[in-house]
Design an enzyme around this catalytic site. Structure first.
Site, PDB file in Angstrom:
ATOM      1  N   SER A 623      -4.080   8.116   1.020  1.00  0.00           N
ATOM      2  CA  SER A 623      -3.395   7.093   1.427  1.00  0.00           C
ATOM      3  C   SER A 623      -4.378   5.870   1.737  1.00  0.00           C
ATOM      4  O   SER A 623      -5.233   5.433   0.696  1.00  0.00           O
ATOM      5  CB  SER A 623      -2.363   6.978   2.705  1.00  0.00           C
ATOM      6  OG  SER A 623      -1.586   6.193   2.694  1.00  0.00           O
ATOM      7  N   ASP A 698       6.343   8.512  -5.295  1.00  0.00           N
ATOM      8  CA  ASP A 698       5.995   7.843  -4.177  1.00  0.00           C
ATOM      9  C   ASP A 698       6.662   6.625  -3.905  1.00  0.00           C
ATOM     10  O   ASP A 698       6.579   5.718  -4.801  1.00  0.00           O
ATOM     11  CB  ASP A 698       4.457   7.609  -4.192  1.00  0.00           C
ATOM     12  CG  ASP A 698       3.702   7.546  -2.907  1.00  0.00           C
ATOM     13  OD1 ASP A 698       4.704   6.994  -1.993  1.00  0.00           O
ATOM     14  OD2 ASP A 698       2.605   7.705  -2.740  1.00  0.00           O
ATOM     15  N   HIS A 730       5.040  10.723  -1.139  1.00  0.00           N
ATOM     16  CA  HIS A 730       3.643  10.396  -0.503  1.00  0.00           C
ATOM     17  C   HIS A 730       3.032  11.651   0.030  1.00  0.00           C
ATOM     18  O   HIS A 730       1.686  11.763   0.449  1.00  0.00           O
ATOM     19  CB  HIS A 730       3.877   9.236   0.400  1.00  0.00           C
ATOM     20  CG  HIS A 730       2.460   8.525   0.762  1.00  0.00           C
ATOM     21  ND1 HIS A 730       1.645   7.996   0.133  1.00  0.00           N
ATOM     22  CD2 HIS A 730       1.811   8.251   2.026  1.00  0.00           C
ATOM     23  CE1 HIS A 730       0.477   7.527   0.478  1.00  0.00           C
ATOM     24  NE2 HIS A 730       0.747   7.604   1.807  1.00  0.00           N
TER      25      HIS A 730
END
Length: 758
Positions: A623, A698, A730
């Site tokens: 991330s 995602d 994600h």
């Protein structure tokens, strides 16, 4: 990128006796053929989880007789059932077996995406529940159904509930059950009868009632859009219209095909949803609109009722997030007045917080960073000027949460880093008598806590470097013995017990940033032989609102990496959390700058250690950490042996408004800041081996981020490797996928010679 918060403890003023050891669940052994004491990646992701039992949603019944908890199954670590402990009989009972009572119905797409934003998308079974005010039943949402469950385990499915029902709740007095479905807010009597929609039937499909909009859920840690008055007399509802929010076609690429979703996504510099707030009676009558001011482009940050239900308090944040206003609203007319305001320092922003409480005497406990650090202040009734605020928690350290309040004794409870920046302890103080706070927890642990509404019982969750999370209850006044909810001792048949002997303790230290700021690091080393040099697995996140380095349990994954012969290393750069405004603000309009430089300071320190192989330092992040990997490789070509970027942001213009503009400003006003912070333009500078990983469904850091980088790397002729996961969001994890991700990472490192010495 929300902040995680501990589960709340339900209202009760009684302390339980020590529950007996939890029993009744099947015993699951380690995978066949695995040698005891050898921690593998496969075992890290297998059931039972190596952290031991992981209770969620620990609550006390209103009368104090029952302790209820969501427990995961040893044979399925992601499935949770509802259990209760009866303090009179001293027996545990499974109140709801999620497998038996599940309808098997697939969750709606809206429910799936909401769970993603709550970071519980991988969980199954029961993820939430509410006690009824009478203490005789509980409301349990399960796979699209709403169950009213008695203490004998008998369950009644509520009639007239849509398969799309979400955000189910019981009103404070227990008269009503409410939920959101089909973009409307529904209310039904708990006693029976079909629920009815009390919000208007809007013609536009972009209008929603009683829900939190996307950025509220994803970035403001506000997951609901409905607030019941404490006496059930009224309910405040958010209404939002996404008509002006841009549509992105999100391709959820799966193994058996691709589904596309037209998703309203407010990317930085584009329109947000139009949000308003309304108050009405439970039947929908006497509906009034709350006056939120003349500027429609604001954020509805927090909504709370006064204890007597006569006032509605609203926190309103401007779009630039440089000002936060606390409004007092008349729920009968909707008229509002500003009580107090928080303004950001120059080149900074105002952080949101849940560390505040409106008291019965009309005064207010309030969290603020006005002196540069998160502190608690007390405002007397009716006096909200800055000069009226009395500081309750002078340093050192910062207040990280307001845990609870005992209003009868004028005591408040909070967590802070006051004794050690790497620990969170629970403290108590009397806000009427200035003085040193009382620490209620032990040094050496990282603690989170919650309390009952009366402030009589403290529920503490703690962990340490060699101890997975434990949960216990204590009386707020310090009397009585600790009552274990989950002692989780790593002994006997605890899943981690076979590996405890080989567990490697971390060491901690500091290095200095370029401006002299101290940066904390954590290192875990394998068993090393004199004269040999070892590779480093340099893990990083780097983004705001996160503190990576602390004394909490780091989890089995880090130990499995160390067991492979790697040094595990982390450092908290400027911009990260719990060090104050001056430490966090250097990333203002400059993401990917000081964070990269501070991580490089960690690299320089590592390369000076005699047991580190300076040619074998690999970096990894997910991330924001994935974004950091790309920026670090671009900033210092040749410095790192390899880089792994998981689900990276590559262009901040692709990320959402509330998060991105808080730090970077509006791209329409400062395009040059976005150009500097992006990763695409400098992709050709990457010369070290790169592995790019992304889930192809995602909805947070959308896959377009990686495809943009892939296209640029290919156009520039830059070699790289990638591993994509069809159908995954994600979070790319699971019993089989988790090991696949990490075996892919270590196979990549081996191909590039980042391996332990022989």
């Amino acid at each position: 990128m929300p902040i995680l918060r501990p589960a709340l403890l339900a209202c009760c003023a009684l302390l339980l006796p020590v529950p007996p050891a939890f029993a009744g669940a099947p015993v699951v052994t380690a995978p066949e053929g695995q040698q005891a004491g050898t921690l593998t990646l496969e075992r890290v992701y297998a059931s039972p989880g190596l952290n031991g039992p992981s209770p969620r949603g620990v609550k006390l019944s209103p009368d104090g007789r029952w302790l209820t908890v969501l427990r995961n199954r040893p044979d399925d670590r992601e499935r949770y059932d509802l259990w209760g402990f009866d303090r009179k009989s001293g027996q545990w009972t499974m109140l709801v077996d999620s497998r038996k009572l599940s309808s098997g119905r697939e969750l709606s797409e809206a429910e799936k995406m909401q769970r993603e934003r709550m970071r519980v998308g991988d969980l199954k079974g029961i993820i939430s529940y509410d006690w009824n005010a009478d203490g005789k039943s509980l409301l349990v949402p399960l796979d699209g159904d709403l169950l009213l469950v008695g203490l004998d385990g008998a369950a009644r499915r509520l009639d007239g509930v849509s398969a799309d029902a979400r955000d189910a709740a019981l009103s404070p007095k227990g008269g009503y059950v409410s939920f959101v479905a089909e973009r409307r807010f529904w209310v039904g009597a708990v006693a029976g009868g079909k629920p009815v929609a009390i919000s208007p039937d809007e013609a536009s499909a972009t209008v929603h009632w009683g829900e939190a909009e996307f950025v509220a859920q994803e970035e403001m840690a506000r997951f609901k859009g409905a607030w019941w008055a404490p006496d059930d007399s009224r309910v405040a509802l958010e209404r939002f219209d996404e008509a002006k929010v841009g549509v992105v076609t999100r391709a959820a690429i799966g193994a058996a095909g691709t589904r596309t979703f037209e998703q309203r996504y407010p990317a930085a510099g584009t329109a947000n949803a139009e949000v308003s707030l309304w108050v009405m009676k439970p039947d929908g009558s006497e509906r009034v609109r709350v006056d939120l001011g003349s500027d429609p482009d604001i954020y509805l940050a927090r909504v709370d009722w006064a204890p007597d239900g006569r006032t509605l308090y609203v926190q309103r944040q401007n779009r630039a997030q440089t000002r936060l206003d606390l409004l007092a609203v008349d729920p009968v007319t909707g008229a509002a007045q500003v009580l107090l305001s928080e303004t950001a320092r120059d080149k900074s922003w105002v952080n949101l917080s849940d560390a505040y409480r409106f008291l019965k005497d009309g005064s207010l406990i309030w969290w603020s960073e006005r002196d540069g650090f998160g502190r608690l202040y007390h405002y007397p009734k009716g006096r909200f000027a800055a000069a009226d605020a009395r500081l309750l928690t002078p340093g050192p350290g910062v207040v990280t949460a307001l845990v609870g309040v005992d209003q009868a004794r004028h005591r408040l409870f909070y967590t802070s880093t006051g004794d050690d920046p790497l620990e969170q302890q629970v403290y108590a103080l009397d806000w009427t008598r200035p003085g040193a706070p009382q620490r209620l927890t032990e040094p050496g642990w990282v603690n989170a806590a919650s309390m009952d509404k009366a402030g009589q019982n403290l529920l503490v969750t703690r962990s340490a470097q060699a101890q997975p999370p434990q949960v216990y209850l204590i009386k707020a006044d310090g009397s009585g013995e600790r009552v274990w909810v989950e002692q989780n001792a790593v002994t006997g048949d605890h899943p981690y017990a076979p590996y405890l002997k080989a567990h490697r303790a971390p060491t901690f230290g500091t290095v200095k940033a370029a401006d002299g700021t101290e940066l904390h690091w954590r290192m875990i080393t394998p068993v090393m032989e004199p004269g040999k040099r070892y590779p480093v697995f340099f893990s990083h996140y780097g983004g705001p609102h996160v503190q990576v380095v602390n004394r909490a349990w780091t989890g089995a994954l880090a130990q499995a990496i160390v067991a492979k012969g790697y040094i595990y290393f982390e450092i908290d750069n400027r911009g990260s959390a719990n060090r104050g405004v001056a430490f966090e603000s250097p990333i203002w309009r400059a993401m990917g700058s000081v964070e990269v430089a501070d991580q490089k300071a960690g690299l320089d320190y590592l390369k000076g250690l005699p047991f580190v192989d300076p040619a074998k330092v690999a970096i990894y992040g997910w991330s924001y950490g994935g974004y950091m990997t790309l920026k670090m490789l671009e900033a210092d070509p040749g410095a790192y042996a390899a880089g792994i970027a998981g689900a990276p942001v590559t262009k901040w213009e692709l990320y959402d408004t509330h998060y991105t503009e808080r730090y970077m400003g509006d791209p329409r006003e400062v395009p040059e800041a976005y150009a500097r912070s992006g990763t695409i333009a400098d992709a050709a500078r990457i010369s070290d081996p790169l592995l790019l990983i992304h889930g192809m469904a995602d909805d947070n850091v959308v896959f377009d981020n990686s495809t943009a980088m892939i296209a640029k790397l290919q156009a520039e002729g830059v070699p790289f490797e990638m591993m994509l996961y069809p159908g995954y969001t994600h979070r790319v994890t699971g019993p089989k996928i988790g090991p696949h991700v990490w075996n892919t990472i270590f196979a990549f490192l081996e191909r590039h010679g980042v391996t332990p010495p022989r």
